[in-house]
Design a protein around this motif. Structure first.
Motif, PDB file in Angstrom:
ATOM      1  N   ARG A  48       9.050   2.950 -15.980  1.00  0.00           N
ATOM      2  CA  ARG A  48       9.856   3.532 -15.179  1.00  0.00           C
ATOM      3  C   ARG A  48       9.633   2.716 -13.573  1.00  0.00           C
ATOM      4  NH1 ARG A  48      10.868   9.841 -15.036  1.00  0.00           N
ATOM      5  NH2 ARG A  48      12.465  10.108 -13.136  1.00  0.00           N
ATOM      6  N   GLU A  49       8.442   2.670 -13.136  1.00  0.00           N
ATOM      7  CA  GLU A  49       8.047   2.011 -12.021  1.00  0.00           C
ATOM      8  C   GLU A  49       8.733   0.811 -11.930  1.00  0.00           C
ATOM      9  OE1 GLU A  49       6.156   3.586 -13.954  1.00  0.00           O
ATOM     10  OE2 GLU A  49       4.886   5.211 -12.860  1.00  0.00           O
ATOM     11  N   SER A  50       8.288  -0.210 -12.921  1.00  0.00           N
ATOM     12  CA  SER A  50       8.845  -1.419 -13.104  1.00  0.00           C
ATOM     13  C   SER A  50      10.330  -1.738 -12.812  1.00  0.00           C
ATOM     14  CB  SER A  50       8.515  -2.245 -14.412  1.00  0.00           C
ATOM     15  OG  SER A  50       7.160  -2.029 -14.443  1.00  0.00           O
ATOM     16  N   VAL A  51      11.020  -0.806 -13.632  1.00  0.00           N
ATOM     17  CA  VAL A  51      12.602  -0.951 -13.464  1.00  0.00           C
ATOM     18  C   VAL A  51      13.023  -0.604 -12.256  1.00  0.00           C
ATOM     19  CG1 VAL A  51      13.426   1.025 -14.269  1.00  0.00           C
ATOM     20  CG2 VAL A  51      14.584  -0.762 -14.700  1.00  0.00           C
ATOM     21  N   ALA A  52      12.349   0.511 -11.585  1.00  0.00           N
ATOM     22  CA  ALA A  52      13.012   1.080 -10.170  1.00  0.00           C
ATOM     23  C   ALA A  52      12.571  -0.089  -8.905  1.00  0.00           C
ATOM     24  CB  ALA A  52      12.047   2.297  -9.981  1.00  0.00           C
ATOM     25  N   LEU A  53      11.302  -0.763  -9.087  1.00  0.00           N
ATOM     26  CA  LEU A  53      11.221  -1.677  -8.276  1.00  0.00           C
ATOM     27  C   LEU A  53      11.818  -2.950  -8.502  1.00  0.00           C
ATOM     28  CD1 LEU A  53       7.119  -1.525  -8.266  1.00  0.00           C
ATOM     29  CD2 LEU A  53       8.622  -0.756  -6.525  1.00  0.00           C
ATOM     30  N   VAL A  54      11.954  -3.593  -9.606  1.00  0.00           N
ATOM     31  CA  VAL A  54      12.736  -5.053  -9.995  1.00  0.00           C
ATOM     32  C   VAL A  54      14.011  -4.731  -9.666  1.00  0.00           C
ATOM     33  CG1 VAL A  54      13.063  -6.679 -11.412  1.00  0.00           C
ATOM     34  CG2 VAL A  54      10.672  -5.713 -10.916  1.00  0.00           C
ATOM     35  N   LEU A  55      14.798  -3.834 -10.867  1.00  0.00           N
ATOM     36  CA  LEU A  55      16.209  -3.637 -10.694  1.00  0.00           C
ATOM     37  C   LEU A  55      16.717  -2.849  -9.545  1.00  0.00           C
ATOM     38  CD1 LEU A  55      16.901  -3.464 -14.527  1.00  0.00           C
ATOM     39  CD2 LEU A  55      16.956  -5.438 -12.941  1.00  0.00           C
TER      40      LEU A  55
ATOM     41  N   TRP B 200       0.776  -1.049   0.114  1.00  0.00           N
ATOM     42  CA  TRP B 200      -0.011  -0.058  -0.134  1.00  0.00           C
ATOM     43  C   TRP B 200       0.931   1.115   0.017  1.00  0.00           C
ATOM     44  CZ3 TRP B 200      -0.932   3.988   3.626  1.00  0.00           C
ATOM     45  CH2 TRP B 200      -1.956   4.643   3.425  1.00  0.00           C
ATOM     46  N   LEU B 201       1.694   1.387   1.066  1.00  0.00           N
ATOM     47  CA  LEU B 201       2.907   2.249   0.968  1.00  0.00           C
ATOM     48  C   LEU B 201       3.530   2.527  -0.338  1.00  0.00           C
ATOM     49  CD1 LEU B 201       3.968   4.374   2.931  1.00  0.00           C
ATOM     50  CD2 LEU B 201       5.913   2.874   3.417  1.00  0.00           C
ATOM     51  N   TYR B 202       3.962   1.400  -1.006  1.00  0.00           N
ATOM     52  CA  TYR B 202       4.687   1.741  -2.138  1.00  0.00           C
ATOM     53  C   TYR B 202       3.759   2.388  -3.518  1.00  0.00           C
ATOM     54  CZ  TYR B 202       9.047  -0.468  -1.472  1.00  0.00           C
ATOM     55  OH  TYR B 202      10.336  -0.952  -1.184  1.00  0.00           O
TER      56      TYR B 202
ATOM     57  N   VAL C 203       4.916  -7.247 -16.029  1.00  0.00           N
ATOM     58  CA  VAL C 203       6.406  -6.712 -15.396  1.00  0.00           C
ATOM     59  C   VAL C 203       7.428  -7.435 -16.234  1.00  0.00           C
ATOM     60  CG1 VAL C 203       7.852  -6.777 -13.586  1.00  0.00           C
ATOM     61  CG2 VAL C 203       5.158  -6.165 -13.358  1.00  0.00           C
ATOM     62  N   SER C 204       7.328  -8.635 -16.426  1.00  0.00           N
ATOM     63  CA  SER C 204       8.450  -9.463 -17.111  1.00  0.00           C
ATOM     64  C   SER C 204       8.754  -9.014 -18.395  1.00  0.00           C
ATOM     65  CB  SER C 204       8.121 -11.048 -17.073  1.00  0.00           C
ATOM     66  OG  SER C 204       7.781 -11.454 -15.987  1.00  0.00           O
ATOM     67  N   TRP C 205       7.329  -8.767 -19.093  1.00  0.00           N
ATOM     68  CA  TRP C 205       7.591  -8.093 -20.538  1.00  0.00           C
ATOM     69  C   TRP C 205       8.235  -6.709 -20.520  1.00  0.00           C
ATOM     70  CZ3 TRP C 205       5.006  -3.950 -22.505  1.00  0.00           C
ATOM     71  CH2 TRP C 205       5.272  -3.671 -24.043  1.00  0.00           C
ATOM     72  N   ARG C 206       7.840  -6.035 -19.628  1.00  0.00           N
ATOM     73  CA  ARG C 206       8.394  -4.660 -19.513  1.00  0.00           C
ATOM     74  C   ARG C 206       9.833  -4.740 -19.263  1.00  0.00           C
ATOM     75  NH1 ARG C 206       4.145  -2.101 -15.431  1.00  0.00           N
ATOM     76  NH2 ARG C 206       2.504  -1.468 -16.883  1.00  0.00           N
ATOM     77  N   LEU C 207      10.446  -5.679 -18.503  1.00  0.00           N
ATOM     78  CA  LEU C 207      11.641  -5.635 -18.311  1.00  0.00           C
ATOM     79  C   LEU C 207      12.477  -6.174 -19.418  1.00  0.00           C
ATOM     80  CD1 LEU C 207      11.386  -6.394 -14.645  1.00  0.00           C
ATOM     81  CD2 LEU C 207      13.045  -4.874 -15.518  1.00  0.00           C
ATOM     82  N   HIS C 208      11.741  -7.279 -20.246  1.00  0.00           N
ATOM     83  CA  HIS C 208      12.424  -7.643 -21.256  1.00  0.00           C
ATOM     84  C   HIS C 208      12.562  -6.525 -22.539  1.00  0.00           C
ATOM     85  CE1 HIS C 208      13.187 -10.574 -24.382  1.00  0.00           C
ATOM     86  NE2 HIS C 208      12.090  -9.970 -25.247  1.00  0.00           N
TER      87      HIS C 208
ATOM     88  N   ALA D  98       6.795 -10.803  -9.378  1.00  0.00           N
ATOM     89  CA  ALA D  98       5.298 -10.912  -8.727  1.00  0.00           C
ATOM     90  C   ALA D  98       5.109  -9.956  -7.717  1.00  0.00           C
ATOM     91  CB  ALA D  98       5.351 -12.365  -8.135  1.00  0.00           C
ATOM     92  N   GLU D  99       6.187  -9.495  -6.935  1.00  0.00           N
ATOM     93  CA  GLU D  99       6.191  -8.450  -5.805  1.00  0.00           C
ATOM     94  C   GLU D  99       5.845  -7.175  -6.362  1.00  0.00           C
ATOM     95  OE1 GLU D  99       8.962 -10.380  -2.364  1.00  0.00           O
ATOM     96  OE2 GLU D  99       9.794  -9.089  -4.084  1.00  0.00           O
ATOM     97  N   ALA D 100       6.649  -6.933  -7.591  1.00  0.00           N
ATOM     98  CA  ALA D 100       6.417  -5.844  -8.495  1.00  0.00           C
ATOM     99  C   ALA D 100       5.114  -5.540  -8.929  1.00  0.00           C
ATOM    100  CB  ALA D 100       7.409  -5.610  -9.469  1.00  0.00           C
ATOM    101  N   ALA D 101       4.701  -6.792  -9.536  1.00  0.00           N
ATOM    102  CA  ALA D 101       3.342  -6.820 -10.180  1.00  0.00           C
ATOM    103  C   ALA D 101       2.034  -6.297  -9.225  1.00  0.00           C
ATOM    104  CB  ALA D 101       3.011  -8.152 -10.932  1.00  0.00           C
TER     105      ALA D 101
END
Lengths: 174, 687
Positions: free
Chosen positions: A126-133, A72-74, A153-158, A140-143
């Motif tokens: 931008r959010e995906s890369v900041a959370l995962v990398l 929720w905080l994120y 999320v996987s696709w975005r990172l790909h 899954a957490e990022a999603a």
């Protein structure tokens, strides 16, 4: 969620000033770390973090314990960061069109360029890369935080990976 | 930049929270928190729409009641009402949408019927004299205007699922087709009566055509040119037979593919000489380098017609054993969308990989691909960088249309840029079919290849896949480009063409090889050349060095077979000419004919001549006899596949027996495979 955290949140929701203060102190570092990775520089990150803390004060009452508090905080921080980004009218006017090459500039400048590039790829990248990398989360957490499917999320990172080391061959379709 | 570097970049961010900033944020937050608490104490609902707190009349107006109803405070109610509203719109929408296709579906029969009515009005009615007016009319219309009928058909089909506007557009050409058919039928039945057929019947006609169209698609779109089998000729009328040699093997591979999938090949796909020449024959190698090949003439009894003889002409080119010339190869690969199947692009990649194994380290290879556009994937690279070449091959993926002509131009440019004097400069084209973009006029394309041949860059064609194989164009390109045309259906075939026989595919030892046989009317009454239909030359072209002909690569063997009827035999098909002069034998009663062979060395422009008589009592070695018998079995099999016009009772079983008995060493197992193929053909023919 630990019993402790749940109790603190409950107390803060009921108006306990000390409990709220502790909640902010406990989570300030996490919020700031994320903000740094989202914004790409320290100063903006401090602004975003402060905005997030203020927003937390306003909307803590709406937290219903339906999801993990951190999730929720994120979401709250990401919303703040997006609002802040919109308010920056200049919006990284110094962005470059070429793919950044490591080692050429100082790393902060480089990071700034990478983030600008990723940001232009579309919403949510931008959010995906900041959370995962950046924060080392699983897809899954990022999603869960971004409220999208894990595969998205996987696709975005790909895509991001592909774009960052792209070297297109003529006549070869990828 | 890769992921690792990016992660490192993120890790390097200075993210130690600053205590000052933190306390400032905390204070700001606490301040808001306090405000929040105090407002919550004062008012129960500080956020959201405050309408509920406004003063309103005790008896609200009708409009207000409705609005309150819809914008109800209870979310469940709101959802319910908006849901109901959406459902209502959906119901209306569905009905409107359903009406549209129904309407357009009804449109075309009306239009077509109208057209038919028109044609009825113009054509004089009644054809009562015909027993079954419907069949005859159908047959006639089909015979008169096949194009127009077929053309009308697809248009009708598509119009069924098009909007009304599109139909009216499509109606124009179909009306034209209709009138074509009408005009044609009027010409045929000039002044005569014509059947009056109803609109329903004409639709049935259209549907019958539709069935033909559907069947055609199932067969595939492999295109072969139908050639008439060489006829039997009377020696007294035409004693000289001239043809160009053919070392292609594409036909055999294609036939094999068809038979392996359980069907007999199209007759037009069977080219006898290519099937015979598919097999390496154990003819003695030439002893002398100055004469690049040996000729072996054998005379056998015809297995399928008692009394007839078969004259085998076997040519064996010398093999480059010691030094391979330097080679500059350009792979021109088709990566259009149609290549996207396991027997196409993946097989192309594997085949090219195999070919690399036969090259020397200093040879160069470049890769040009074409799909919607042509591009260079690999600049000329020496073969010692094999990994680089393989990596470039493996990156290829199929997609897009086929701009083959553009690719050819680019490939020639590349080949010319790396031209090796005294070496082999060759483009290897791998494709599954036609070129549908760019120079798609095949004549123009052939002309281009022919002009380029003069510059010393040759072209070989490798065909892949079934379904869209454009045989005639591939043949023509390879012939004009001084190369071979091979059809690659399996990795085994790629191994044969590109590894086992690489030298013959790559290094020509003689070009423009022509054969001329003059039969002796005193001993031979009739003759027939088996195969080589597409390679026939006029008698006078034999001595004309400007006329192009086939090429022989290092180690190639070429076989040609004539079936002859000796004068003494009564097995001929022509009856005795009543007025024909009695042939005079001038002391050459032992000779069936005289064989002449012309060839040019690869870098020469004037031809050389070889000649020898065809002696009736031949004295060939047992090995050569065995090879000749095996070639006969193959030729017989090819004739059976073509319909067996001249083979009488000779059948697949006889072919198996004959091939089995003359298998020889069969180093690579090609002959064993051939016997299996005959069995498969037997099964497929019985079905």
């Amino acid at each position: 969620m630990t019993q402790d955290l749940q109790e603190i949140i409950g107390r803060a929701q009921r108006g306990d000033r000390d409990a709220f203060s502790r909640l902010v102190e406990d989570h300030y570092a996490t919020i700031f770390r994320f903000a740094c990775r989202y914004c790409g520089n320290r100063q903006d990150a401090e602004d975003v973090t402060q905005q997030a803390c203020i927003k937390l004060a306003r909307s803590l009452a709406q937290f219903r314990f339906e999801s993990a508090f951190s999730t929720w905080l994120y979401r709250l921080v990401i919303n703040c960061a997006r609002d802040w980004l919109k308010s920056q009218c200049k919006r990284e006017s110094d962005e470059l069109d070429e793919i950044p090459v490591p080692g050429k500039q100082e790393s902060t400048v480089l990071l700034h360029q990478v983030i600008a590039l990723v940001d232009r790829m579309g919403e949510g990248f931008r959010e995906s890369v900041a959370l995962v990398l950046g924060m080392g989360m699983t897809h899954a957490e990022a999603a869960a935080i971004l409220e999208v499917k894990e595969s998205t999320v996987s696709w975005r990172l790909h895509e991001i990976r592909k774009r960052l080391n792209d070297q297109v061959q003529p006549g070869v379709e990828r | 930049m890769n992921e690792k570097e990016l992660e490192k970049l993120f890790a390097g961010v200075d993210d130690e929270p600053d205590a000052g900033a933190q306390s400032r944020a905390l204070n700001a937050a606490l301040q808001v928190f306090d405000e929040e608490q105090s407002t919550q104490k004062n008012t129960s609902a500080s956020q959201g729409f405050a309408a509920g707190d406004r003063l309103t009349s005790e008896h609200p107006s009708f409009g207000r009641r409705i609005m309150q109803f819809i914008s109800s405070n209870n979310p469940t109610q709101r959802w319910l009402y908006s849901g109901m509203a959406s459902a209502a719109v959906l119901v209306v929408g569905v009905f409107v949408a359903l009406q549209l296709p129904q309407y357009s579906g009804m449109e075309w029969p009306a239009a077509v019927t109208q057209d038919v009515r028109e044609s009825e009005g113009i054509a004089p009615p009644q054809l009562t004299t015909l027993s079954d007016p419907w069949d005859d009319v159908a047959a006639e219309v089909a015979a008169i205007a096949p194009q127009s009928a077929v053309r009308a058909e697809p248009e009708r089909r598509t119009s069924a699922d098009m909007s009304p506007a599109a139909i009216s557009a499509a109606a124009a050409p179909s009306r034209k087709a209709e009138s074509d058919a009408r005009r044609a039928s009027k010409q045929l039945l000039l002044g005569g009566p014509i059947a009056s057929f109803t609109g329903v019947q004409s639709l049935a006609l259209a549907d019958a055509d539709g069935a033909v169209v559907a069947g055609y698609q199932q067969v595939g779109r492999d295109r072969f040119e139908t050639v008439e089998t060489n006829p039997i000729k009377r020696t007294s009328a035409e004693p000289v037979s001239t043809f160009s040699i053919d070392v292609d093997t594409a036909s055999y591979s294609f036939v094999r593919r068809q038979l392996n999938s359980g069907v007999l090949p199209q007759k037009a796909a069977v080219r006898l000489e290519e099937m015979v020449n598919y097999f390496p024959y154990d003819y003695p190698l030439p002893t002398d380098r100055s004469q690049p090949f040996s000729t072996n003439v054998t005379v056998l009894d015809s297995p399928w017609k008692a009394g007839n003889k078969l004259v085998h002409i076997g040519i064996q080119g010398y093999d480059i054993l010691e030094s391979q010339p330097r080679t500059n190869l350009v792979f021109l690969l088709d990566v259009s969308g149609s290549m996207n199947s396991p027997d196409k692009l993946p097989l192309v990649k594997q085949s090219m990989g195999l070919l690399l194994s036969r090259l020397q380290p200093q040879d160069t290879v470049s890769i040009v691909v074409y799909a919607g556009a042509a591009g260079t994937v690999l600049e000329p690279t020496p073969v010692r960088d094999k990994q680089k070449i393989l990596a470039a091959l493996n990156r290829l993926q199929a997609g897009g249309s086929t701009a083959g002509a553009e690719g050819i131009q680019l490939a020639y440019q590349l080949a010319e840029s790396q031209f090796i004097e005294d070496g082999v400069n060759r483009i290897i084209l791998a494709t599954d079919g036609d070129f549908n973009v760019g120079i798609n006029n095949s004549e123009e394309l052939k002309g281009f290849v022919e002009r380029k041949r003069a510059s010393g860059v040759f072209l070989s064609v490798l065909g892949f896949g079934a379904g869209n194989y454009h045989d005639a164009l591939m043949q023509a390109l390879a012939q004009n480009g001084n190369g071979i045309a091979a059809y690659i259906d399996t990795l085994g075939e790629a191994q044969k063409v590109l590894v086992d026989e690489a030298t013959s595919a790559l290094f020509p030892i003689a070009k423009d090889v022509k054969i001329q046989v003059e039969f002796n009317p005193a001993t031979v009454s009739e003759y027939r050349l088996l195969g080589y239909e597409t390679r026939m030359l006029a008698e006078e072209d034999f001595n004309n060095d400007a006329v192009d002909a086939g090429d022989i690569g290092a180690g190639h063997s070429v076989t040609a077979i004539y079936e002859i009827t000796p004068v003494s035999s009564d097995s001929g098909v022509f009856s005795q000419s009543r007025y024909g002069e009695a042939p005079v034998s001038e002391g050459k009663s032992d000779e069936y004919g005289y064989l002449k062979l012309r060839y040019k060395l690869p870098d020469e422009d004037t031809s050389r001549l070889l000649s020898q008589p065809i002696v009736a009592s031949s004295t060939a070695s047992p090995d050569v006899m065995r090879e000749a018998r095996f070639a006969t079995a193959v030729a017989g099999f090819a004739q059976l596949l073509q319909g067996g016009k001249y083979t009488a009772d000779w059948d697949y079983t006889d072919a198996i027996t004959m091939a089995q008995a003359n298998r020889g060493d069969d180093l690579y197992g090609y002959r064993a495979e051939f016997i299996q193929l005959i069995r498969k053909a037997e099964v497929a023919a019985a079905l």
